[in-house]
Design an enzyme around this catalytic site. Sequence first.
Site, PDB file in Angstrom:
ATOM      1  N   HIS A 277       0.991  -0.833  -0.279  1.00  0.00           N
ATOM      2  CA  HIS A 277       0.215  -0.148  -0.011  1.00  0.00           C
ATOM      3  C   HIS A 277       1.041   1.374  -0.176  1.00  0.00           C
ATOM      4  CE1 HIS A 277      -3.214   3.099   0.881  1.00  0.00           C
ATOM      5  NE2 HIS A 277      -2.142   3.403   1.560  1.00  0.00           N
ATOM      6  N   GLU A 278       2.118   1.375   0.767  1.00  0.00           N
ATOM      7  CA  GLU A 278       2.807   2.334   0.929  1.00  0.00           C
ATOM      8  C   GLU A 278       3.548   2.337  -0.852  1.00  0.00           C
ATOM      9  OE1 GLU A 278       2.855   4.721   3.218  1.00  0.00           O
ATOM     10  OE2 GLU A 278       1.231   3.502   4.298  1.00  0.00           O
ATOM     11  N   HIS A 281       1.610   4.409  -3.883  1.00  0.00           N
ATOM     12  CA  HIS A 281       1.673   6.143  -3.460  1.00  0.00           C
ATOM     13  C   HIS A 281       2.708   6.487  -4.345  1.00  0.00           C
ATOM     14  CE1 HIS A 281      -1.558   6.194  -0.725  1.00  0.00           C
ATOM     15  NE2 HIS A 281      -1.072   5.789   0.196  1.00  0.00           N
ATOM     16  N   GLU A 355      -5.759   6.819  -0.613  1.00  0.00           N
ATOM     17  CA  GLU A 355      -5.909   5.647  -0.208  1.00  0.00           C
ATOM     18  C   GLU A 355      -6.535   5.173  -1.001  1.00  0.00           C
ATOM     19  OE1 GLU A 355      -3.828   5.450   2.402  1.00  0.00           O
ATOM     20  OE2 GLU A 355      -3.249   7.503   2.001  1.00  0.00           O
ATOM     21  N   ASP A 359      -4.933   1.254  -1.675  1.00  0.00           N
ATOM     22  CA  ASP A 359      -5.348   0.033  -1.210  1.00  0.00           C
ATOM     23  C   ASP A 359      -5.615  -1.178  -2.323  1.00  0.00           C
ATOM     24  OD1 ASP A 359      -5.215   0.058   1.100  1.00  0.00           O
ATOM     25  OD2 ASP A 359      -7.578   1.249   1.261  1.00  0.00           O
TER      26      ASP A 359
HETATM   27 ZN   LIG Z   1      -1.533   5.844   2.342  1.00  0.00          ZN
END
Ligand SMILES: [Zn+2]
Length: 423
Positions: A277-278, A281, A355, A359
Site C-alpha cells: 500500500h505504501e 503511493h 488511499e 489499497d
Molecule cells: Zn496510504
Amino acid sequence: MHPFTFVFLVALAAHVSVELWLARRQIMFVEANGDAVPSDFATSVTLAEHSKAAAYTVARQRLGMLETIFGTLVLLWLTVGGGIARIGAVAAALSDSPLLAGTLHVLGVFATLAVLSLPIGLYRTFVLEQRFGFNRTRPAVFVADQLKAWSLGLLLGGAMVACVLWIMASAGHSWWLVAWAAWLAFSLLVTWAWPRIFAPIFNKFSPLEDQALRRRIDALLERCDFHAKSIFVMDGSRRSSHGNAYFTGLGREKRIVFFDTLLSSLTPAQVESVLAHELAHFRLRHVPQRLLAGALMSLAGFALLGWLARQPWFYAALGVPSVSNASALVLFIMVTPVFSWVVSPLLAAWSRRHEYQADAFAATHSDAQSLAEALVKLYKDNASTLTPDPIYSAFHDSHPPPAARIERLKAFLSPKSPPVTAP
Ligand SMILES: [Zn+2]
C-alpha cells in the site's frame, strides 16, 4: 473598528464554530455507536476493543476541542491583542541589526506558542495516552525530545526565517518569487537530509534482520519494479505502542522504515500488504503530485504575502502598529489558516481517493485478504474508531472510514469455489 479586523474576526468565529460543531458531531456519533460492534467487524473485533476505541476517540476529541478554544484565545492575543507587536518590541531591544531583530521577532512568536502548548502536550502524553495504555514515553525521554525539537526548530527555522527576511529586504519588488525558490530548495534539502541526519536524533534505526521477511519484501519490490536503498526498523516502542510504516527520502535514495511495534503485531503476509500500500503511493505518482500541489500552494502563498506586506491596513487591522517584514511574515503564517481551512475538505477528499487507489494496488500486487486483516489489526491496536461521523470524516479524515476500505477490498478477494454437490 478597521474593516479587515471585522473580516478576520468573522472568519475566525466561523472556523472555530465549524471545528467545534464537527468535534461535537464526532463525539456524539462515536458514543451512539460505541455499544455494538459493526457487523462487518463482528468476528474480528470484540465489544471491549470497540468500546475502548470509542472512549479513546471521544477523549482525544474533547482534548482537541480544548486545544481549538485555547489556540483561538492565543491567536486573538497575538494579533488584535498586540502580542506580536509586544514580542517585536522585545526583539528590537535585543539587537540593532534589522535582520537579527526580525529573525528574533519571528522565532520569539513561535517560541511563545511552543511554551504555551506545553501543558496540553504533557497532558496528552502522560494522562490521555497513559490512561489508554499507549504511552511508553518516560519523563526523561519527553524532556530530551522537547529540547531536541526546540533546538532543531531554532536551527532550521532560524536559518529559513533569516533567509526569507534577507530576501524580502534585498531582492526588490519580486522578492516573493526569489523567496519561494529558496523555500522550495530548503524543503527539498530537509527532505533529503531528514532520514540521514535528523531522524536519528530522535530514534534508533537498525537494518531489518528478519531474513524471511526481508526475502518477502525483496520479492514484492521486484514484482512492483521498485527500488529502495535500504529497509530499517525504528524503535517506535520507546515512546508509544502505536504502529506505522513509511517511506522516506528522495529519488533512488528511498528508505523503508517499519516501527518495531508494527512488526511485532502483524504477520509477514500482513506486513507485505501494508508495504505494498505504501509503495503504491510512489508507483501511482501520488507523492510527486502532492509535492507539486504543495509547491503551487506555497507559490500562491508567497505571492499573497508579497502583496499583503505592502498594505498598511494588513498590519493595522491585526494589532501591529508599525510596518515591518518580520511582522508581515509572522502575521501571514498566523492568520492564513483562519481563511485557508475552507479548502481542507477538498484536500482530504483528494487524499482519500489516493488511499483507495493504493489499497487497490496493494490488493493486486500483494494480497487483499492480508491487507484487510492488517487494517483491522491496526485499527484495533491504535484504538481508532470504526464508526466515524460521516460529515466529520468527510471534512477531516485523510483516510477513508475502515468499513468503506474493507468493503472495496472485498471486490479483490478470490471468489470462493462453489460448494461441492453430492452425486
Ligand atoms: Zn496510504
